[in-house]
Design an enzyme around this catalytic site. Structure first.
Site, PDB file in Angstrom:
ATOM      1  N   ASP A 282     -13.472  63.860 -15.631  1.00 45.77           N
ATOM      2  CA  ASP A 282     -13.399  65.159 -16.288  1.00 45.77           C
ATOM      3  C   ASP A 282     -13.138  66.206 -15.201  1.00 45.77           C
ATOM      4  O   ASP A 282     -13.136  65.909 -14.008  1.00 45.77           O
ATOM      5  CB  ASP A 282     -14.669  65.462 -17.097  1.00 45.77           C
TER       6      ASP A 282
HETATM    7  C1  BGC Z   1     -13.519  69.302 -20.622  1.00 49.67           C
HETATM    8  C2  BGC Z   1     -12.602  68.203 -21.107  1.00 49.67           C
HETATM    9  C3  BGC Z   1     -11.167  68.616 -20.961  1.00 49.67           C
HETATM   10  C4  BGC Z   1     -10.909  69.002 -19.528  1.00 49.67           C
HETATM   11  C5  BGC Z   1      -9.469  69.383 -19.238  1.00 49.67           C
HETATM   12  C6  BGC Z   1     -13.106  69.848 -19.275  1.00 49.67           C
HETATM   13  O1  BGC Z   1     -13.811  71.008 -18.954  1.00 49.67           O
HETATM   14  O2  BGC Z   1     -14.838  68.803 -20.573  1.00 49.67           O
HETATM   15  O3  BGC Z   1     -12.910  67.887 -22.438  1.00 49.67           O
HETATM   16  O4  BGC Z   1     -10.322  67.592 -21.383  1.00 49.67           O
HETATM   17  O5  BGC Z   1     -11.736  70.093 -19.194  1.00 49.67           O
HETATM   18  O6  BGC Z   1      -9.123  70.578 -19.816  1.00 49.67           O
END
Ligand code: BGC
Length: 733
Positions: A282
């Site tokens: 993530d």
């Molecule tokens: C979120 C994810 C997301 C990623 C990319 C993160 O802060 O937890 O769900 O896919 O950002 O945008």
């Protein structure tokens, strides 16, 4: 052949071997690196929460030199075919090996045509609807040059305080698994190389929804059996459906961060689930291993994540900086790096990026967005997501005879809030508000007043709202949460209506007119006053671009609502986490003082999982339970006993009465949605495989234990016809 096995193709693996043999260590680290453009100037990150178009006002650095150096394998956050093609051209034409980039973005519930938030859509109990909206989202995203979406989110969420409950399919494992598979199928189609589709990403692996106290990014403590029985199945279902990628999560699980957890990422995911795609971290979840207290510094974090099984580093930039050194120092074997690179290249080959690195162009992009068929589907999905919670005396559907209707409330004319979280590729200008929908659907005079703000701290003045209501025959009040009150980093410690909205309702109620409450929110709310005092309640969530027409369809009866809740609604926040498939205690709540309950409120939820009314009524009868040859067959008859056609979601629950580990009181094991004409009845049959009635015992073996099982077939998790069956030793062999 299972769909993960299909990701392995000898001709592709041979091409990967050939490439790997030519790659430098730095080029390998580059393939494992995902970057986002850096903001040079413009609005702050927080403004995206208020304005989906803020992205257009920002000046970004795309790090084109780094592409030339071969140290980038992927981008997130690049929007539009033109920009994507410009960067891709550098990768394929100006790097030594010409390996294409893979571009990913959060296309969660639509690209430009924004559909209902996933939680809402799950209330349709129609996985195929989710498949269709995911397919349209993929078509638009792919036309905008993208190859990959960071969706579906398949986290089980049992705590309404957690804002990300909006992004998934709710609290139930069985239903969540069905939606996980459907969404993966919709995004990916049957062939990843088909330019109408994109690679899916099952996230957030794993147990992210179980954050203690519902606070986002918080720690998770959970029995390993619960992990396997409750939280893992939707991920397994996504893997079985062929999900090409997974995303590791922010939370730790029993002390080990899930972005450095070898047990979950390698033993379970690659081992037990046979996953052949790649895992992306993530956002900076590798870097966050340091503040988490699991890694000493960035290099240590990168080492731990890669060794655990995270193949691609989202924005931490540890892999590109640290992997070469770690390999040269003998800390990370080259074979580990090669395996991760192989997985990333495999997905790039499967997407056909080597043959067709440019998926789209600006012209194709603009022609693909917001097509009439997409808007039709958005309206259909939206009305199927609505749940009727109350309808005293058949107030709804509204009779067209009304001459004046008051439409009041801060969410009545609030296009942006209809989009919900993760809608930065959408536009508020595409949205038909609830007020707009009502105005187009009725001949009556519509008197509108905002009444108050969503989250007003100052004293509110309801005068205009009272004036509008005083002239009307019926009062519709649209209240709830703003778009930014749910989604990531939007946990709440109060679950009532924010600001003065409930006071507004109380003032309107005092006028004695028929009161319809339309809720728009991204999570279950605790609304006992509304449940008690409104004449009708529609839970409409955040319905996307066609929110208005869909709500009007239901209000005026062009569509008879058939949605059912996929999360329990608590009376009060103190009940959280609350979910129907809890285990029993040794002292189930009774009148007796010393039992498991609260002294100041009920144990049961305000509205249970699976609950939802219709403009007609249904009756269940003739429950039959039969057991034969490794199967239990449960049947019942459902009859439409009302005056209009309607849809009902018939639900089957099973409870294993005695277990070597305490078992849930009941668990959803089947559901069927059916449309019945007035007076029509239909016999439904559910087939249960004995093998599906098991759980993980204390020794972590999956077992089906003999003994008594209860079954219920009915209209929600708290009501139904009850029966039982017995499994002998011979049945469970
Ligand atoms: C979120 C994810 C997301 C990623 C990319 C993160 O802060 O937890 O769900 O896919 O950002 O945008």
């Amino acid at each position: 052949m299972n769909k993960q096995a299909q990701l392995l193709r000898p001709e592709i693996e041979a091409k990967i071997d050939a490439l790997l043999s030519q790659m430098t260590l730095l080029e390998k680290a580059g393939q494992l690196t995902q970057l986002g453009p850096t903001m040079l100037e413009g609005v702050g990150v927080d403004s995206f929460l208020d304005d989906p178009e803020a992205m257009q006002k920002v000046k970004l650095d795309y790090h084109e030199d780094w592409i030339r150096e071969g140290v980038v394998g992927s981008y997130l956050g690049v929007q539009g075919a033109e920009k994507i093609n410009r960067l891709q051209k550098i990768a394929v034409e100006e790097t030594r090996l010409g390996i294409p980039l893979i571009f990913g973005l959060d296309v969660i519930h639509g690209y430009r045509t924004m559909f209902p938030i996933p939680l809402a859509e799950a209330c349709s109990w129609e996985p195929d609807l989710a498949r269709r909206t995911a397919e349209v989202a993929a078509r638009e995203a792919s036309a905008a040059g993208l190859h990959w979406t960071f969706a579906p989110m398949v986290d089980i969420a049992r705590d309404a305080r957690w804002g990300r409950i909006a992004e998934g399919a709710g609290e139930d494992t069985f239903l969540g698994s069905a939606f996980a598979a459907a969404r993966v199928q919709g995004f990916q189609g049957d062939d990843l190389a088909d330019p109408q589709h994109v690679a899916a990403c099952a996230k957030h692996y794993i147990a992210y929804g179980a954050a203690v106290a519902g606070r986002d990014y918080n720690t998770v403590e959970m029995a390993v059996q619960t992990l396997h029985d409750v939280y893992l199945p939707p991920f397994a279902s996504a893997a079985d459906a062929g999900a090409a990628t997974f995303m590791s999560a922010f939370n730790d699980l029993n002390g080990v961060p899930t972005s450095a957890n070898r047990y979950t990422l390698t033993d379970i995911l690659r081992g037990k689930l046979g996953f052949n795609g790649f895992v992306v971290s993530d956002w900076n979840s590798i870097g966050e291993l340091v503040p988490h207290g699991h890694a000493a510094d960035r290099k240590d974090a990168g080492k731990k994540a890669l060794l655990a099984g995270v193949d691609m580093d989202m924005v931490t930039e540890s892999y590109r900086h640290d992997i070469p050194e770690l390999v040269e120092a003998g800390v990370i074997p080259m074979s580990v790096v090669d395996e991760a690179v192989r997985r990333v290249l495999r997905v790039k080959f499967l997407l056909g990026l080597f043959d067709r690195p440019f998926r789209s162009d600006a012209e194709t992009e603009s022609a693909a967005l917001l097509r009439p068929a997409h808007l039709d589907l958005a309206r259909e999905a939206a009305r199927r997501s609505i749940v009727l919670l109350k309808n005293v005396g058949g107030l709804l559907p509204l009779k067209q005879a009304a001459r004046k209707i008051a439409v009041i409330g801060p969410l009545a004319d609030s296009p942006f809030d209809m989009l919900g979280s993760w809608s930065f590729t959408g536009s508020r200008r595409d949205v038909v508000s609830i007020l707009g929908g009502i105005q187009s659907a009725t001949e009556a005079e519509v008197l509108y007043a905002r009444g108050c703000d969503i989250d007003d701290k100052l004293p509110a003045d309801f005068a205009q709202a009272i004036e509008a209501a005083s002239q009307a025959e019926v009062v519709i009040v649209v209240v709830g949460e703003s778009a930014k009150m749910s989604g990531e980093a939007a946990s709440r410690m109060n679950l009532g209506l924010p600001g003065h909205q409930e006071d507004l309702l109380k003032a309107l109620k005092a006028m004695g007119k028929p009161l319809v409450v339309v809720l728009s929110n991204g999570r279950p709310l605790s609304i006992p006053w509304i449940a008690e005092n409104a004449d009708a309640i529609l839970e409409t969530w955040q319905l996307g671009v066609q929110a208005g027409p869909a709500v009007a369809d239901v209000l005026f009866g062009a569509y008879n609502p058939g949605g059912k809740l996929v999360t329990s609604f608590p009376y009060a926040v103190g009940q959280c986490p609350i979910y129907y498939n809890r285990t029993s205690t040794g002292r189930p709540a009774t009148e007796f003082w010393f039992t498991s309950k609260y002294i100041d409120g009920p144990v049961a939820p305000l509205y249970p999982f699976g609950f939802g009314l219709s403009y007609t009524t249904f009756e269940y009868a003739d429950l039959e339970v039969r057991k034969a040859a490794g199967r239990v067959t449960v049947s019942a008859t459902v009859k439409n006993t009302g005056a209009v056609a309607g849809e009902e979601v018939a639900q089957l629950y099973v409870g294993d009465v005695v277990g070597s580990r305490v078992r849930p009181i009941k668990e959803l094991k089947g559901f069927q949605k059916l449309l019945l004409a007035p007076g029509e009845s239909r016999k439904l049959t559910f087939e249960l495989k004995v093998a599906d009635l098991g759980f993980h015992n204390v020794d972590m073996q999956y077992v089906v234990e003999p003994g008594l099982f209860k079954v219920w077939v009915g209209t929600n998790s708290a009501e139904g016809l009850a029966g039982e069956f017995w499994l002998d030793e011979a049945d469970v062999q």
